[in-house]
Scaffold this active site. Structure first.
Site, PDB file in Angstrom:
ATOM      1  N   ARG B  50       0.860  -1.199   0.000  1.00  0.00           N
ATOM      2  CA  ARG B  50       0.000   0.000   0.000  1.00  0.00           C
ATOM      3  C   ARG B  50       0.890   1.240   0.000  1.00  0.00           C
ATOM      4  O   ARG B  50       1.070   1.862  -1.029  1.00  0.00           O
ATOM      5  CB  ARG B  50      -0.943  -0.018   1.216  1.00  0.00           C
ATOM      6  CG  ARG B  50      -2.125   0.915   1.065  1.00  0.00           C
ATOM      7  CD  ARG B  50      -1.808   2.379   1.363  1.00  0.00           C
ATOM      8  NE  ARG B  50      -1.404   2.611   2.748  1.00  0.00           N
ATOM      9  CZ  ARG B  50      -0.982   3.802   3.188  1.00  0.00           C
ATOM     10  NH1 ARG B  50      -0.907   4.844   2.359  1.00  0.00           N
ATOM     11  NH2 ARG B  50      -0.606   3.960   4.447  1.00  0.00           N
ATOM     12  N   GLU B  51       1.484   1.582   1.121  1.00  0.00           N
ATOM     13  CA  GLU B  51       2.397   2.733   1.146  1.00  0.00           C
ATOM     14  C   GLU B  51       3.495   2.550   0.100  1.00  0.00           C
ATOM     15  O   GLU B  51       3.842   3.493  -0.611  1.00  0.00           O
ATOM     16  CB  GLU B  51       3.014   2.880   2.534  1.00  0.00           C
ATOM     17  CG  GLU B  51       4.007   4.033   2.668  1.00  0.00           C
ATOM     18  CD  GLU B  51       3.353   5.407   2.603  1.00  0.00           C
ATOM     19  OE1 GLU B  51       2.361   5.618   3.301  1.00  0.00           O
ATOM     20  OE2 GLU B  51       3.851   6.277   1.846  1.00  0.00           O
ATOM     21  N   HIS B 147      -6.558  -0.171   2.928  1.00  0.00           N
ATOM     22  CA  HIS B 147      -6.448   1.206   3.404  1.00  0.00           C
ATOM     23  C   HIS B 147      -7.393   2.050   2.558  1.00  0.00           C
ATOM     24  O   HIS B 147      -7.141   2.265   1.371  1.00  0.00           O
ATOM     25  CB  HIS B 147      -4.984   1.616   3.210  1.00  0.00           C
ATOM     26  CG  HIS B 147      -4.639   3.000   3.657  1.00  0.00           C
ATOM     27  ND1 HIS B 147      -4.606   4.069   2.792  1.00  0.00           N
ATOM     28  CD2 HIS B 147      -4.283   3.480   4.866  1.00  0.00           C
ATOM     29  CE1 HIS B 147      -4.238   5.160   3.464  1.00  0.00           C
ATOM     30  NE2 HIS B 147      -4.030   4.830   4.714  1.00  0.00           N
ATOM     31  N   ARG B 207      -9.932   0.104  11.795  1.00  0.00           N
ATOM     32  CA  ARG B 207      -9.055   1.116  12.359  1.00  0.00           C
ATOM     33  C   ARG B 207      -9.481   2.475  11.821  1.00  0.00           C
ATOM     34  O   ARG B 207      -9.896   2.588  10.662  1.00  0.00           O
ATOM     35  CB  ARG B 207      -7.610   0.881  11.932  1.00  0.00           C
ATOM     36  CG  ARG B 207      -6.687   1.980  12.452  1.00  0.00           C
ATOM     37  CD  ARG B 207      -5.520   2.271  11.536  1.00  0.00           C
ATOM     38  NE  ARG B 207      -5.909   2.916  10.295  1.00  0.00           N
ATOM     39  CZ  ARG B 207      -5.065   3.327   9.360  1.00  0.00           C
ATOM     40  NH1 ARG B 207      -3.776   3.113   9.506  1.00  0.00           N
ATOM     41  NH2 ARG B 207      -5.484   3.931   8.244  1.00  0.00           N
ATOM     42  N   THR B 241       2.322  12.180   8.525  1.00  0.00           N
ATOM     43  CA  THR B 241       2.229  12.101   7.071  1.00  0.00           C
ATOM     44  C   THR B 241       3.325  12.874   6.357  1.00  0.00           C
ATOM     45  O   THR B 241       3.752  12.501   5.265  1.00  0.00           O
ATOM     46  CB  THR B 241       0.845  12.621   6.641  1.00  0.00           C
ATOM     47  OG1 THR B 241      -0.142  11.899   7.378  1.00  0.00           O
ATOM     48  CG2 THR B 241       0.606  12.443   5.165  1.00  0.00           C
ATOM     49  N   HIS B 268       2.304   5.515  12.227  1.00  0.00           N
ATOM     50  CA  HIS B 268       2.759   5.557  10.835  1.00  0.00           C
ATOM     51  C   HIS B 268       3.679   6.765  10.693  1.00  0.00           C
ATOM     52  O   HIS B 268       3.238   7.898  10.833  1.00  0.00           O
ATOM     53  CB  HIS B 268       1.523   5.700   9.931  1.00  0.00           C
ATOM     54  CG  HIS B 268       1.810   5.720   8.468  1.00  0.00           C
ATOM     55  ND1 HIS B 268       1.831   4.574   7.695  1.00  0.00           N
ATOM     56  CD2 HIS B 268       2.083   6.737   7.612  1.00  0.00           C
ATOM     57  CE1 HIS B 268       2.089   4.889   6.431  1.00  0.00           C
ATOM     58  NE2 HIS B 268       2.239   6.203   6.351  1.00  0.00           N
ATOM     59  N   HIS B 270       6.557   8.895   8.494  1.00  0.00           N
ATOM     60  CA  HIS B 270       7.370   9.179   7.306  1.00  0.00           C
ATOM     61  C   HIS B 270       8.759   9.616   7.733  1.00  0.00           C
ATOM     62  O   HIS B 270       8.988  10.000   8.874  1.00  0.00           O
ATOM     63  CB  HIS B 270       6.674  10.213   6.421  1.00  0.00           C
ATOM     64  CG  HIS B 270       5.658   9.564   5.530  1.00  0.00           C
ATOM     65  ND1 HIS B 270       5.930   9.221   4.236  1.00  0.00           N
ATOM     66  CD2 HIS B 270       4.402   9.139   5.778  1.00  0.00           C
ATOM     67  CE1 HIS B 270       4.861   8.625   3.709  1.00  0.00           C
ATOM     68  NE2 HIS B 270       3.918   8.559   4.622  1.00  0.00           N
ATOM     69  N   HIS B 365      39.319  -0.816  16.117  1.00  0.00           N
ATOM     70  CA  HIS B 365      38.072  -1.574  16.108  1.00  0.00           C
ATOM     71  C   HIS B 365      38.333  -3.025  15.724  1.00  0.00           C
ATOM     72  O   HIS B 365      37.822  -3.947  16.356  1.00  0.00           O
ATOM     73  CB  HIS B 365      37.079  -0.972  15.098  1.00  0.00           C
ATOM     74  CG  HIS B 365      36.433   0.299  15.548  1.00  0.00           C
ATOM     75  ND1 HIS B 365      35.157   0.637  15.209  1.00  0.00           N
ATOM     76  CD2 HIS B 365      36.898   1.304  16.317  1.00  0.00           C
ATOM     77  CE1 HIS B 365      34.851   1.820  15.749  1.00  0.00           C
ATOM     78  NE2 HIS B 365      35.898   2.247  16.414  1.00  0.00           N
TER      79      HIS B 365
END
Lengths: 457, 457
Positions: B50-51, B147, B207, B241, B268, B270, B365
């Site tokens: 979806r996203e 969604h 939801r 968003t 959610h 971004h 390291h």
């Protein structure tokens, strides 16, 4: 498609702490001004030439660190000759013109406006020592630091190079004390005080940092910081060497430390668990004063807080401070320069400069963005000399899409040239899948080639 | 060079909140168990389908989303034929075998162990509707969500596809209310309640999420969430968003909301300002229950919380929960699959799977890592089926370095083959600079070619 608008972003709900945006009554979640926070007055210690040198693919030396990209005008004579029989355009065209120099990158970072430039210890190699001396002689605005182990011999060598200050470091976690240097806290404190006193006696700035601070015993750590604060260290450093810290741990530790020392507090965050930008931000909220960065975040493993990503985070809360202090429009050139020097591609999802950072696709987003960009953008691309792209085509290889991308890359082409380019890209895509950055490389190569042909004719 | 060790990582100073690691008295900064925190019992709503479809370069359809990489045995017959006259190896070899399927990616994500798979609204297109139905018929363990805008028509269409639940969304910021849908809060609340009641009457999970929550008026937002909680919504969603939220804003909003609603809280985030992983983590600390992710974070602009990055963050605090629930060893295959499907390179600095995530270079390291990997690693690469690489060579193109990289990629080659490969890579590097991922592509192509030659002989 690419439209630049006035900055109307970030007016609501962003972090106004110490910032410059007017507080908006429309959002009660706007933080009230915060006594502790340095979000609106932080300083950057740019460590691409130290931490960045520890990136797996970085081999910096005066002959290697080169770029055709930054402020260097290309001339015809040193352009690469093109093999007419080549079927496939080179993905990265060879440098059009070169200034071989590690010094060059120091000048770029200085021009960008970073407060400090940190260099690899002169004790690392004779070349490192020579580089350090050469950069000190450039007369930059930025202060030059070198990052040295907390040893008297290393400190003496460093002082002679002409640096403005020394960043001393020692591991304080039980793991590093057992498996790395083998010293206990009493020894660490004693040698810290000895070296700090020496550096101060030479009139230089001095920072003392623990390594792996978030896996060190808190009481030991605070005792050590208090001791070095008391002998007059300029800054203490907190380092999340393994990238394990979470934002609330960072806030709590820095806020506690803020109550223990009067000196400045520098922070250094690795990105193993993806929190390096967020942690730098909350550290500033808690009273830290300095943030270590590197260009695109290059460093050990997957690196540290990236310079560009930090700018993206800070501009949202402190727009005027950030835009007034740093030449944000140079960010993309600097990132491209370093990416080329260490042979990496800038990640597609890099904040601000990633290929899609200002690309909008979903229909509902596109509609709102055209009405008002602030609906789906918190950062104004124009602040970084970038432009936005609203995605109308269903395939990247439509010629209108390529045209928009050409414009977004700042290149000039006629429609006929764009159509020819599009057909070439489609033909290549039939041979193998093209990544977005591959496509950009092809576009740039095509543009260079046509520019050359026009000059020749 | 590549050595796999037992998991001795993360024993000190990591977030033990709700986690499974023993609390270490050596670090007083270890957080005490936290009543609010769901760090040790979170759920994933995987939104690549979806996203991720809103990512600029994603064009998912049943014919396009394909991969040769995941559990599909290649056979000779469908291998690509190699053009003997090609001078240059293709950077990405064509698929060796293909299962054309959007469904396939849903099965991969299900196999990985995500709790939910979120799909594009069936109202988006006839193809989206058909895909939604087809995925619902797979009989996956994961619940299937779609969604949809908070419209009755969209909800009715969605219910018919056979999904387990609906994720309703509407913009609540003043900007979205003005420039996107034009509704006021009374209208938004009324239509939310109407649609929620309908979905519940159909026996499905529901939801309700605001969009741009962090730029919405807090009082309006809490009133709306309380209203939908009171009519029995299963989850409320908080969405950053535009990617503006900072960790402490997130913690404060979620903790406040936790006191207002009894239902689950989904988040959610971004990534425009680089905080998407950190924000998801602090949201869980504040009482959120669900996190939206996508593979490599693909989504609008520079995307959202990445699945792999979230795993890196969570495993540090909740090792046993994460390793017990998710098939981490599949992460790299899934990321490679999606990267190929949307034509991107996995970023060099991607958590866990980036080319250098477990590469150690600095001399100090390297020495400590050999004594005890926990000195400079918070994540055990073996938990993800990865291996570490300690960088001894000064140039990537030394044949020992190539050999280590070949082993790290899990490929088998003789020393003679590695030396031949090294000479090819050096020859190509003389033509144009090679990115690390380019080198990996060449290594894989060479390996495929030699495997094919051996089969033919």
């Amino acid at each position: 498609m690419a439209a630049v608008t006035e900055n109307t972003n970030g007016l609501n709900g962003t972090n106004g702490t110490n910032g410059t945006r007017p507080s908006q009554s429309s959002n009660p979640y706007q933080p009230v001004p915060d006594f502790l926070s340095n979000v609106g007055r932080f300083k950057i210690i740019e460590s691409t030439l130290r931490e960045g040198e520890q990136f797996a693919n970085a081999f910096f030396d005066t002959g290697k660190f080169q770029s055709p990209l930054y402020n260097v005008k290309s001339t015809k004579s040193n352009r690469p000759s093109r093999n007419k029989n080549q079927d496939v355009l080179p993905l990265h065209s060879p440098p059009a013109s070169v200034e071989y120099s590690l010094l060059y990158s120091a000048r770029m970072l200085d021009d960008f406006g970073v407060d400090y430039i940190e260099l690899t210890s002169p004790a690392a190699s004779e070349q490192s020592r020579a580089d350090c001396e050469a950069i000190c002689k450039l007369g930059l605005k930025a202060k030059i630091l070198t990052h040295v182990r907390c040893h008297m011999e290393d400190a003496k060598l460093a002082v002679k190079t002409g640096v403005d200050g020394l960043d001393l470091v020692i591991g304080t976690s039980s793991l590093l004390r057992e498996f790395s240097h083998g010293k206990d806290m009493t020894q660490i404190t004693a040698s810290a005080i000895e070296v700090i006193n020496y550096v101060k006696s030479q009139g230089l700035e001095v920072r003392f940092s623990s390594e792996d601070s978030f896996r060190s015993n808190l009481v030991d750590l605070l005792s050590l910081y208090r001791a070095v604060n008391d002998v007059g260290v300029d800054r203490v450093g907190v380092a999340d060497t393994v990238g394990c810290a979470s934002p609330r741990q960072v806030y709590d530790l820095i806020r506690t430390l803020r109550g223990v020392v009067k000196c400045d507090i520098e922070t250094h965050f690795h990105n193993d668990t993806g929190c390096a930008i967020a942690n730098a931000y909350v550290a500033l909220e808690a009273g830290a004063t300095h943030v270590d960065t590197s260009v695109i975040g290059i460093g050990e493993r997957n690196g540290i807080t990236p310079l560009g990503g930090l700018m993206a985070r800070m501009i949202v809360g402190s727009h005027d401070y950030v835009t007034g202090k740093y030449k944000l429009s140079k960010l993309k050139e600097i990132e491209d320069f370093v990416a080329e020097a260490v042979n990496i591609n800038v990640p597609f999802n890099n904040p601000v400069t990633g290929v899609c950072a200002f690309t909008h696709k979903a229909g509902i987003h596109a509609k709102a963005i055209l009405a008002n960009p602030s609906t789906y953008e918190i950062i104004n691309p124009a602040d970084f000399g970038m432009s936005r792209y609203v995605h109308f085509t269903s395939r990247l290889t439509g010629w209108n899409a390529i045209k928009s991308r050409v414009e977004q890359l700042g290149l000039k082409m006629t429609d006929e040239q764009v159509k020819l380019l599009t057909s070439k890209i489609k033909a290549m895509a039939d041979i193998r899948p093209l990544a977005i950055d591959d496509t950009d490389s092809i576009i740039r190569s095509f543009h260079l080639e046509h520019e050359r042909l026009e000059e020749a004719s």
